[in-house]
Design a protein around this motif. Structure first.
Motif, PDB file in Angstrom:
ATOM      1  N   GLN A 295      -4.640  11.653  -3.082  1.00 48.69           N
ATOM      2  CA  GLN A 295      -4.353  10.693  -4.137  1.00 48.69           C
ATOM      3  C   GLN A 295      -2.889  10.236  -4.058  1.00 48.69           C
ATOM      4  O   GLN A 295      -2.585   9.066  -4.230  1.00 48.69           O
ATOM      5  CB  GLN A 295      -4.640  11.328  -5.508  1.00 48.69           C
ATOM      6  N   VAL A 296      -1.996  11.189  -3.754  1.00 46.69           N
ATOM      7  CA  VAL A 296      -0.572  10.878  -3.698  1.00 46.69           C
ATOM      8  C   VAL A 296      -0.262   9.938  -2.532  1.00 46.69           C
ATOM      9  O   VAL A 296       0.564   9.041  -2.638  1.00 46.69           O
ATOM     10  CB  VAL A 296       0.250  12.181  -3.595  1.00 46.69           C
ATOM     11  N   LYS A 297      -0.973  10.117  -1.430  1.00 44.77           N
ATOM     12  CA  LYS A 297      -0.788   9.206  -0.306  1.00 44.77           C
ATOM     13  C   LYS A 297      -1.156   7.782  -0.686  1.00 44.77           C
ATOM     14  O   LYS A 297      -0.626   6.829  -0.139  1.00 44.77           O
ATOM     15  CB  LYS A 297      -1.654   9.646   0.878  1.00 44.77           C
ATOM     16  N   ALA A 298      -2.108   7.666  -1.604  1.00 45.06           N
ATOM     17  CA  ALA A 298      -2.506   6.367  -2.146  1.00 45.06           C
ATOM     18  C   ALA A 298      -2.822   5.346  -1.060  1.00 45.06           C
ATOM     19  O   ALA A 298      -2.374   4.207  -1.097  1.00 45.06           O
ATOM     20  CB  ALA A 298      -1.424   5.830  -3.084  1.00 45.06           C
ATOM     21  N   ARG A 299      -3.584   5.753  -0.079  1.00 42.70           N
ATOM     22  CA  ARG A 299      -4.025   4.796   0.922  1.00 42.70           C
ATOM     23  C   ARG A 299      -5.075   3.880   0.315  1.00 42.70           C
ATOM     24  O   ARG A 299      -5.736   4.251  -0.636  1.00 42.70           O
ATOM     25  CB  ARG A 299      -4.653   5.551   2.093  1.00 42.70           C
ATOM     26  N   PRO A 300      -5.221   2.684   0.874  1.00 34.30           N
ATOM     27  CA  PRO A 300      -6.290   1.820   0.358  1.00 34.30           C
ATOM     28  C   PRO A 300      -7.647   2.502   0.539  1.00 34.30           C
ATOM     29  O   PRO A 300      -7.822   3.324   1.439  1.00 34.30           O
ATOM     30  CB  PRO A 300      -6.176   0.560   1.212  1.00 34.30           C
ATOM     31  N   LEU A 301      -8.586   2.158  -0.328  1.00 34.40           N
ATOM     32  CA  LEU A 301      -9.884   2.828  -0.302  1.00 34.40           C
ATOM     33  C   LEU A 301     -10.744   2.349   0.854  1.00 34.40           C
ATOM     34  O   LEU A 301     -11.672   3.012   1.284  1.00 34.40           O
ATOM     35  CB  LEU A 301     -10.611   2.575  -1.616  1.00 34.40           C
ATOM     36  N   TYR A 302     -10.415   1.144   1.350  1.00 32.17           N
ATOM     37  CA  TYR A 302     -11.168   0.581   2.479  1.00 32.17           C
ATOM     38  C   TYR A 302     -10.313  -0.515   3.079  1.00 32.17           C
ATOM     39  O   TYR A 302      -9.376  -1.012   2.442  1.00 32.17           O
ATOM     40  CB  TYR A 302     -12.510   0.009   2.009  1.00 32.17           C
TER      41      TYR A 302
END
Ligand code: UDP
Ligand code: MG
Length: 325
Positions: A295-302
């Motif tokens: 969650q902390v990395k907060a990469r895009p979901l797709y």
């Protein structure tokens, strides 16, 4: 372009055998519904000819839109992508494999017109599914209901209609590990169910092998409950009390009964029991820590590779779900 009344969101992963069956059913349904509808196929990194087929279909019918993801991001991410691109006043999520019959959408739309925000398909019968799948789903939904403070409807999958304000509320939930059916329940508003008989897959194989089902179940529980962490604390307390008792017994056995040597078996049992309990609890902790990390990395979901018949950028929200309408 005006806003369509209804968007159908259909995640597609290696469904080349199903798409030729789905297309005529959809066309039938679209004619019968007689509303402005868009169909958003989300190609979730299919490795077969699915995308090729979708291109052909979309060339024929401008109501068919395709959002093609850069790789396989998983069912829940594909649904999320579909919801992000959906422009309809109401959005229906359904499987590509015709397990969710398009005809049921007519009932959903009727309920929506009565003023409901979420209409989920509740499975009355589940034909042609393996005994194991039925049993595991039954157990999972009961365990989930017992652990999670929000009410997620039992025996309902992701087949559901959502009003635009629910979709916009969902877009605002930025969690990485998504359990969409739980998130929809969390959002609230007026929810109701329509019953339907869930048929078997029209063709092809399930894309949810056991490994994925387990991961999905763990995502579901950990996204909505910290009960497993609490359970580890309880078990920890119980084991501490038990070890104090055992320690007392050991002292008594040594000084009064003088029978210390034959204690070997008990010792081994205790050590392995404690080690197992500790490892299990570290595992539970790890599940949550891992999720915090992602969650902390907060990469895009797709990531979107290509789109057909639709804008490249996802829908902009011009409606505030927190404002009463
Ligand atoms: N799906 C997807 N990505 C995946 C797995 C599945 O988009 O990684 C799609 C699949 O094409 C289908 C839907 O999600 O439209 C549900 O999958 P499936 O029917 O295999 O699941 P089941 O009904 O067996 O639970
Ligand atoms: Mg299916």
């Amino acid at each position: 372009m005006g806003r369509p009344t209804l968007s159908l969101v259909i995640p597609v992963y290696n469904e080349e055998v199903v798409l030729p069956l789905l297309h005529p059913r959809l066309q039938d349904f679209l004619t019968r519904l007689a509303l402005p509808v868009e169909v958003i196929f989300v190609n979730d990194g299919s490795k077969d000819r699915s995308l090729e087929l979708l291109r052909l279909l979309a060339a024929e019918d401008p109501r068919y839109r395709v959002v093609s993801l850069a790789r396989n991001f998983g069912h829940q991410a594909a649904i999320t992508a579909g919801l992000d691109y959906a422009r309809g006043e109401a959005v229906v999520v359904m499987d590509a494999d015709l397990q969710d019959p398009p005809e049921v959408v007519v009932d959903m739309v009727a309920k929506w017109k009565e003023g409901y925000d979420v209409v989920y398909g509740r499975r009355r019968l589940r034909e042609a599914e393996t005994f194991f799948k039925l049993l595991s789903a039954r157990i999972f939904y009961r365990v989930f209901a017992a652990m999670v403070p929000i009410t997620v409807p039992l025996d309902a999958g992701d087949f559901r209609l959502m009003s635009r304000r629910v979709v916009i509320a969902l877009r605002a939930l930025k969690e990485t590990h998504r359990f969409v059916r739980g998130m929809v329940a969390w959002v609230g508003f007026r929810q109701t169910a329509v019953l339907y008989d869930r048929q078997g897959r029209a063709a092809g194989q399930t894309k949810y092998p056991l490994r994925r089902m387990v991961r999905f179940a763990i995502d579901g529980i950990t996204s909505f409950s910290i009960q497993p962490l609490r359970f580890s604390s309880y078990l920890g307390i119980f084991i501490s009390v038990a070890s104090i008792a055992v320690a007392c017994w050991a002292v008594i056995a040594h000084f009064l009964l003088k029978t210390t040597v034959p204690g070997w078996t008990a010792e081994i049992v205790m050590i392995s029991l404690l080690a197992a309990a500790q490892l299990l609890m570290i595992g539970v902790l790890g599940e949550y820590v891992g999720r915090i990390y992602e969650q902390v990395k907060a990469r895009p979901l797709y990531l979107v590779d290509d789109v057909i018949n639709t804008e490249r950028a996802p829908e902009q929200d011009d409606l505030d779900p927190t404002e009463p309408n």
